[in-house]
Design an enzyme around this catalytic site. Structure first.
Site, mmCIF file in Angstrom:
data_model
loop_
_atom_site.group_PDB
_atom_site.id
_atom_site.type_symbol
_atom_site.label_atom_id
_atom_site.label_comp_id
_atom_site.label_asym_id
_atom_site.label_seq_id
_atom_site.Cartn_x
_atom_site.Cartn_y
_atom_site.Cartn_z
ATOM 1 N N ASP A 119 0.848 -1.184 0.000
ATOM 2 C CA ASP A 119 0.000 0.000 0.000
ATOM 3 C C ASP A 119 0.882 1.232 0.000
ATOM 4 O O ASP A 119 2.089 1.146 -0.159
ATOM 5 C CB ASP A 119 -1.002 -0.009 1.153
ATOM 6 C CG ASP A 119 -0.329 0.054 2.506
ATOM 7 O OD1 ASP A 119 0.845 0.454 2.556
ATOM 8 O OD2 ASP A 119 -0.961 -0.303 3.504
ATOM 9 N N ASP A 309 2.855 7.128 12.799
ATOM 10 C CA ASP A 309 1.589 7.716 12.356
ATOM 11 C C ASP A 309 1.539 9.233 12.579
ATOM 12 O O ASP A 309 0.676 9.908 12.023
ATOM 13 C CB ASP A 309 0.409 7.052 13.076
ATOM 14 C CG ASP A 309 0.219 5.608 12.617
ATOM 15 O OD1 ASP A 309 0.619 5.283 11.488
ATOM 16 O OD2 ASP A 309 -0.315 4.805 13.402
HETATM 17 N N1 EPU Z 1 6.877 -6.259 9.535
HETATM 18 C C1 EPU Z 1 7.526 -7.318 8.980
HETATM 19 N N2 EPU Z 1 7.047 -8.578 9.178
HETATM 20 C C2 EPU Z 1 5.932 -8.821 9.907
HETATM 21 C C3 EPU Z 1 5.257 -7.727 10.471
HETATM 22 C C4 EPU Z 1 5.756 -6.457 10.274
HETATM 23 O O1 EPU Z 1 8.531 -7.148 8.292
HETATM 24 O O2 EPU Z 1 5.560 -9.999 10.050
HETATM 25 C C5 EPU Z 1 7.401 -4.889 9.318
HETATM 26 C C6 EPU Z 1 6.500 -4.135 8.377
HETATM 27 O O3 EPU Z 1 6.877 -4.368 7.043
HETATM 28 C C7 EPU Z 1 6.718 -2.705 8.803
HETATM 29 C C8 EPU Z 1 7.035 -2.787 10.288
HETATM 30 O O4 EPU Z 1 7.358 -4.149 10.511
HETATM 31 O O5 EPU Z 1 7.807 -2.149 8.141
HETATM 32 C C9 EPU Z 1 5.903 -2.332 11.205
HETATM 33 O O6 EPU Z 1 4.815 -3.196 11.103
HETATM 34 P P1 EPU Z 1 3.786 -3.494 12.298
HETATM 35 O O7 EPU Z 1 3.400 -4.928 12.187
HETATM 36 O O8 EPU Z 1 4.337 -3.013 13.591
HETATM 37 O O9 EPU Z 1 2.587 -2.554 11.898
HETATM 38 P P2 EPU Z 1 1.118 -2.958 11.469
HETATM 39 O O10 EPU Z 1 0.501 -3.848 12.498
HETATM 40 O O11 EPU Z 1 1.108 -3.405 10.053
HETATM 41 C C10 EPU Z 1 0.034 -0.952 12.762
HETATM 42 C C11 EPU Z 1 -0.965 0.117 12.432
HETATM 43 C C12 EPU Z 1 -0.331 1.211 11.580
HETATM 44 C C13 EPU Z 1 0.880 1.758 12.302
HETATM 45 C C14 EPU Z 1 1.840 0.620 12.672
HETATM 46 C C15 EPU Z 1 3.048 1.067 13.468
HETATM 47 C C16 EPU Z 1 -3.053 -1.068 12.318
HETATM 48 C C17 EPU Z 1 -4.173 -1.538 11.480
HETATM 49 N N3 EPU Z 1 -2.076 -0.450 11.699
HETATM 50 O O12 EPU Z 1 0.403 -1.547 11.515
HETATM 51 O O13 EPU Z 1 -1.298 2.243 11.460
HETATM 52 O O14 EPU Z 1 1.525 2.691 11.465
HETATM 53 O O15 EPU Z 1 1.153 -0.374 13.440
HETATM 54 O O16 EPU Z 1 2.664 1.657 14.653
HETATM 55 O O17 EPU Z 1 -3.045 -1.238 13.528
HETATM 56 C C18 EPU Z 1 -2.715 3.737 10.309
HETATM 57 O O18 EPU Z 1 -3.472 3.746 11.261
HETATM 58 O O19 EPU Z 1 -2.867 4.513 9.360
HETATM 59 C C19 EPU Z 1 -1.615 2.804 10.246
HETATM 60 C C20 EPU Z 1 -0.962 2.566 9.122
#
Ligand code: EPU
Length: 427
Positions: A119, A309
């Site tokens: 995305d 964020d």
């Molecule tokens: N990552 C990996 N492997 C994984 C999981 C994550 O490489 O298995 C990497 C991702 O590629 C990324 C980083 O780790 O570069 C952060 O990912 P994370 O899993 O922590 O984030 P997320 O769960 O995908 C949530 C929020 C985001 C927010 C991030 C960081 C939700 C739906 N989304 O994303 O919020 O930026 O945590 O705090 O909870 C938003 O609200 O607009 C938003 C994007």
């Protein structure tokens, strides 16, 4: 219908703004409800389109969902037998859909969840989610664009250490482990207030979870969970947005329902930059009226560090603050779309890899710009408020995903922001 915001520059936002429940908690808590048969009620749910998408996904799994947006309440009636598939059509519209993975494997012993595509804010893998579920005894593979996880004989406790404190992986491993046999420890987990919120809801459902909010979560598996009633934690990113709105426009905003303790890094940065920040009986207040504010260096980090964020808001703030400063993005690869739009508004910026250097200018210059995600969209609206003339911010549907009736909240603070169709030529 495509819509845009017309933002009239020269505003100093003054008054109070109310914070709703956190999008990134409410959506996950809806998935958590899958873990218990019966009626779960969530309150303080924000009135945003994402909740409607998650409601549709859960309905397709067989759950009765009654979403009353005006009352900010979702009632989920989870039957004994539920499905196990989250379609691509819904996952691509809402990445948070992957949070059904953990609950489905735990409850049904099987989950087929579409792998979200890339995305606008960089590639985001699922490797940590998959490795965590495998450690709990699931078989995981990707086929035809779906992540398929199976555990026909149930899950078992394990010792898991995440390479990186991923929010999504922490959630899926936590929600999968609550019904596993034995004890699970998860190290290097995410510590976000939304994780604590999930753990609190799980505890109300009868789960045994300790350590949420620290780097290590310990779960003692139980045989079954019961439905509950739970109020969603206030949205710290929305609260932080209002803090930056006060600072950027040199205004004065009381953020009602905001939790200052969840925003120590950003509020600390604003204080050092010259704002006055105080906690109040109802939340916190940021005052910047008549002050000369300095630009600040900041690097995004997992909680309790400066949130990614809020990074677009730091960029917008620095664009009109005194001096030069560097913003470093450590969480997502391509989350600098705001920069090229800010440059259209006359900001003096240079991107170098995951760093952005800004040299503050006294005022921006209104122009049509495009939002690429929720936060960049809201940050561009704030930029329009400190630009000379009108700024037209397209892609309002992104902003609507995180900020219910954003323009009304801004108008209540004295801004001149209107929503209009996006099919007329720019004037
Ligand atoms: N990552 C990996 N492997 C994984 C999981 C994550 O490489 O298995 C990497 C991702 O590629 C990324 C980083 O780790 O570069 C952060 O990912 P994370 O899993 O922590 O984030 P997320 O769960 O995908 C949530 C929020 C985001 C927010 C991030 C960081 C939700 C739906 N989304 O994303 O919020 O930026 O945590 O705090 O909870 C938003 O609200 O607009 C938003 C994007």
């Amino acid at each position: 219908m495509r819509e845009r915001f017309r933002v009239v520059g020269g505003a100093h936002l003054v008054g109070e703004a109310s914070v709703v429940g956190a999008k990134n908690s409410a959506l996950k808590l809806m998935a958590v409800a899958l873990l218990a048969v019966g009626r779960t009620t969530l309150t303080n749910v924000p009135a945003i389109a994402d909740v409607t998408i998650m409601a549709e996904l859960l309905r397709r799994l067989g759950v009765g969902v009654d979403y009353d947006a005006a009352a900010e309440t979702v009632v989920l009636d989870v039957p004994e037998r539920i499905g196990h598939r989250a379609d691509y059509e819904l996952v691509r519209a809402l990445r948070a859909s992957i949070s059904v993975l953990g609950p489905l494997v735990a409850r049904v012993g099987e989950a087929d969840v579409a792998v979200p595509g890339g995305d606008a804010i960089g590639s985001r893998g699922l490797d940590l989610h998959a490795a965590g579920l495998e450690a709990l005894g699931a078989e995981v593979h990707v086929t035809h664009g779906y992540l398929v996880a199976t555990a026909p004989n149930g899950l078992h406790g394990a010792e898991i250490r995440l390479d990186f404190p991923s929010v999504g992986a922490t959630e899926n491993i936590l929600t999968a482990s609550v019904l596993a046999r034995g004890t699970t420890t998860i190290d290097n987990v995410a510590k976000e207030p939304e994780i604590v919120d999930i753990a609190e809801m799980l505890t109300s459902m009868g789960a045994r979870v300790e350590g949420a909010g620290t780097s290590r979560i310990t779960v003692s598996g139980v045989d079954s969970l019961s439905p509950c009633e739970h109020s969603v934690v206030p949205d710290r990113i929305a609260a932080g947005t209002w803090a930056f709105a006060a600072a950027t426009t040199r205004g004065d905003i009381e953020v009602v329902g905001g939790v200052a303790d969840h925003l120590r890094a950003p509020l600390g940065a604003l204080e050092r930059a010259g704002c006055h920040v105080e906690t109040t009986d109802r939340g916190f207040r940021v005052t910047a009226t008549g002050r000369t504010l300095r630009a600040f260096d900041v690097a995004t980090l997992p909680y309790p560090g400066f949130p990614t964020d809020l990074q677009p808001f730091a960029l917008t703030y620095n664009a009109v603050a005194a001096g030069s400063a560097m913003v470093t993005e450590n969480l997502f690869e391509a989350r600098f779309r705001t920069v090229q739009e800010l440059a259209r508004l006359g900001a003096d910026t240079q991107v170098d890899g995951h760093h952005v250097m800004t040299h503050g200018v006294p005022i921006l210059s209104g122009a049509p710009v495009e939002s690429s995600d929720i936060r960049s969209g809201a940050a561009l609206v704030l930029a329009g408020l400190v630009a000379e003339g009108d700024t037209l911010v397209s892609g309002v549907h992104h902003i609507d995903r995180g900020y219910p009736r954003f323009e009304e909240a801004l108008r209540a603070l004295g801004a001149d922001v209107t929503r209009e169709p996006d099919d007329e030529p720019f004037e």
